[in-house]
Design an enzyme around this catalytic site. Sequence first.
Site, PDB file in Angstrom:
ATOM      1  N   CYS A  18      -5.590  -1.882   3.386  1.00  0.00           N
ATOM      2  CA  CYS A  18      -4.852  -2.021   4.080  1.00  0.00           C
ATOM      3  C   CYS A  18      -6.155  -2.769   5.138  1.00  0.00           C
ATOM      4  O   CYS A  18      -6.384  -3.778   4.807  1.00  0.00           O
ATOM      5  CB  CYS A  18      -4.910  -0.497   4.735  1.00  0.00           C
ATOM      6  SG  CYS A  18      -4.550  -0.511   6.497  1.00  0.00           S
ATOM      7  N   LYS A  52      -9.635   2.369  -3.066  1.00  0.00           N
ATOM      8  CA  LYS A  52     -10.231   1.808  -1.875  1.00  0.00           C
ATOM      9  C   LYS A  52     -11.667   2.142  -1.398  1.00  0.00           C
ATOM     10  O   LYS A  52     -12.110   3.581  -1.085  1.00  0.00           O
ATOM     11  CB  LYS A  52      -9.336   1.964  -0.701  1.00  0.00           C
ATOM     12  CG  LYS A  52      -9.594   1.463   0.800  1.00  0.00           C
ATOM     13  CD  LYS A  52      -8.929   2.244   1.366  1.00  0.00           C
ATOM     14  CE  LYS A  52      -9.074   2.213   2.779  1.00  0.00           C
ATOM     15  NZ  LYS A  52      -7.653   2.113   4.114  1.00  0.00           N
ATOM     16  N   GLU A 106       1.015  -1.526  -0.144  1.00  0.00           N
ATOM     17  CA  GLU A 106      -0.091   0.246   0.084  1.00  0.00           C
ATOM     18  C   GLU A 106       0.755   0.803  -0.049  1.00  0.00           C
ATOM     19  O   GLU A 106       1.941   0.915   0.710  1.00  0.00           O
ATOM     20  CB  GLU A 106      -0.910   0.307   1.044  1.00  0.00           C
ATOM     21  CG  GLU A 106      -1.384   1.651   1.245  1.00  0.00           C
ATOM     22  CD  GLU A 106      -2.328   1.386   3.000  1.00  0.00           C
ATOM     23  OE1 GLU A 106      -3.575   1.881   2.577  1.00  0.00           O
ATOM     24  OE2 GLU A 106      -1.511   0.904   3.925  1.00  0.00           O
TER      25      GLU A 106
END
Length: 559
Positions: A397, A347, A278
């Site tokens: 994440c 995301k 990430e």
Amino acid sequence: MMGILRCAKDMLLVLLSSAATVLSFPDHDWSLLAWGALVPLLLVIRRKPPGMGFVIATVWGMGFISGVFHWITHVPAYSWLHHALLILCFSLPFGFLGLAFTIANRNWGMVPALASVPFFWVSVEYLRSNLSFLSLPWALLAHTQYRHPAVIQWASMTGAWGITFLICLVNAAVAAVLAGILNSGLWRHSREIDGGSMRSVFQLTGVAVLAMLLLLLPAHMEPSGIEGSRNIKVSLIQANIPQESKWDPAHAASIMEVYSELTRSAGLEKPHIIVWPETATPRSVTQDPDLFRQVQYLAKETGAWILLGSSQEQKFQGREVKGLHHTNSAFLIDPEFKTPHLQRYDKMRLLPFGEYLPLKGIIPWAWIHVPDVQGYAPGREPLVFDAGGFRFGTTICWENIFPEMARHLVGKGARCIVNITNEAWFGETAAPYQFLAMSVFRAVENRVHVIRCANTGVSCIIDPEGRIQRRLADASGRDVFVRGVLTDVIATEPAESLYSRMGDWFAVMSVLVSAYLILFSAGRKGKSFPDGASAPFEPPSNVHPSCNSASGRHAFHAH
């Protein structure tokens, strides 16, 4: 004085129960404790009125939450005030569990109340996992067993909820047996336990034993290589870039040198795809054409697809950027430049207080000194990447802690889940290992490989049965805050499981059963039963109850 001593003893038992539960989680990993850690709590609150049951269970929750989430104090701008509010917020659901249990114990008796504990506990875990911006499916009891694949295979049918249910059932059975022994006076020869009560205890224990036996039935590990599978070689890059350097322009060139060197090293093993973590790049590849071309040339040089994380801004920033919405994204780079459009996933499940401020304008967060984090925009829909026929989904994440994220990707045709993450924020704490435990369940639930690529670790490959196939570590076995490359082969088998098709059916069923039990209990007149007795227990017509003032309990005397 005796009352104070009794209260102190009860609190000590409750805190020991809480501490034992914490120790069963990563990174302590004393997983066996989970099968008995709740027993002291259940034994203490079984004799308490509902209000006191709520208070005691909340105290248990405060000890548990503060112990499991001790690492969160490393987050920037996170204060002890915030920590106190977090502990209180996530402890209250356990208080309601204690309330429900004590009401059930008062109205039905101890054994039926203990039998309801698994339903209550799963309901509490499910509700706190789906509570708007406070949703946190973290530190579920099931996660304590992530190192024991033989124990967690039922998660492919029930999700993690089924494993939590079984752990609670065993705890309840042990509590019933111990309560029966204590109430029988075997240790002080004071009185005899009712035969019907002991029958109920044995029945509950028998159910727990049967459940344990059933648990092991699907524990055999299915071999890879079934029809439709394809072997894919993957390489993971763990660059171990310090958090304080990641966004510093002075370190941008050196960061890319590290990734370039590690990527070329991985390319020597001819992987099909190379994964970066990430926010790997020091700037966004969408805003820096030279940086994007540098990554393209690396892909062409190694002959491998490159999946990388890139963002325009770091988390936990309190500055306002007018007219600009940042995204935390994953990009897939084609080594042959044949893909007409750059494959990109933004995301979707943003981190509250790290990437956005929930209910801004409604809740005055400034009163408790919460930074005004803003600027990030959530992605619109999940994406299944296609790397030359290798179809996989990506979570970024903390998205991997939410079971529905992985399930939706598998439903869209993903044969593998790749989680890219940066956990440098948390230092050398339990956080990376707790993330790992949850990733193990994503693999079992959906019967797919889960690949974790983390900036500072733990980077690993988890097979569809939840076994950690390979883990990146140095020569001493250290797997966090080390730099390296991990390469291995995975078999991308067609994903198929009851959980991937039906989702959280087991948790929803537990919520409905709990609601029925609570409503049914509320409809009964409050009755007191001897410890160990169940609601069907009624004295014969020639027996009448009288209160024993010395013990404060009901004793039964024949005429």
